[in-house]
Design an enzyme around this catalytic site. Structure first.
Site, short mmCIF file in Angstrom:
data_model
loop_
_atom_site.label_atom_id
_atom_site.label_comp_id
_atom_site.label_asym_id
_atom_site.label_seq_id
_atom_site.Cartn_x
_atom_site.Cartn_y
_atom_site.Cartn_z
CG LEU A 69 -0.39 -8.40 0.28
CD1 LEU A 69 0.88 -8.88 -0.40
CD2 LEU A 69 -1.61 -8.80 -0.53
CB CYS A 70 1.43 -3.78 3.14
SG CYS A 70 3.23 -3.77 3.24
CG HIS A 71 2.73 -0.55 -2.28
ND1 HIS A 71 3.10 0.74 -2.49
CD2 HIS A 71 2.76 -1.13 -3.51
CE1 HIS A 71 3.34 0.94 -3.77
NE2 HIS A 71 3.14 -0.18 -4.41
#
Length: 112
Positions: A69-71
């Site tokens: 998960l990231c932005h």
């Protein structure tokens, strides 16, 4: 090929293999996690910034299902590809990142 999993479908992706506890690997920077974060539910949340992954690879278990998960999903996709090159098989990228998480799964998570 790395699975692209929508936040709303993540629980089902994790449940596809119940032999090892699933991990959501948040690869964002600390300031980003302070701005918006997820609450673990049925998975372990592990936070390692993207640039620290190579040096902290031993903290991850290739036997576990790992969703990155990231932005918005670009950094996490690169991390998932790196993990795949290092022996991890059960990998996913959370499509749309924490932004999509807020829009599709938990509107209480701030968008930034």
């Amino acid at each position: 090929m790395i699975d692209q999993v929508a936040p709303a479908d993540l629980a089902a992706w994790f449940a596809a293999d119940a032999t090892a506890a699933p991990v959501l690997l948040d690869v964002r920077e600390p300031w980003e996690r302070q701005t918006a974060s997820v609450t673990p539910s049925g998975f372990t949340l592990l936070t390692i910034p993207m640039n620290e992954i190579p040096g902290r690879l031993s903290e991850l278990d290739p036997a576990q299902r790992v969703a990155c998960l990231c932005h918005h999903g670009a950094r996490s996709q690169r991390v998932a590809m790196f993990l795949a090159q290092n022996g991890f098989d059960a990998l996913a990228n959370v499509a749309g990142g924490i932004n999509a998480w807020s829009l599709q799964h938990d509107p209480t998570v701030p968008r930034y």
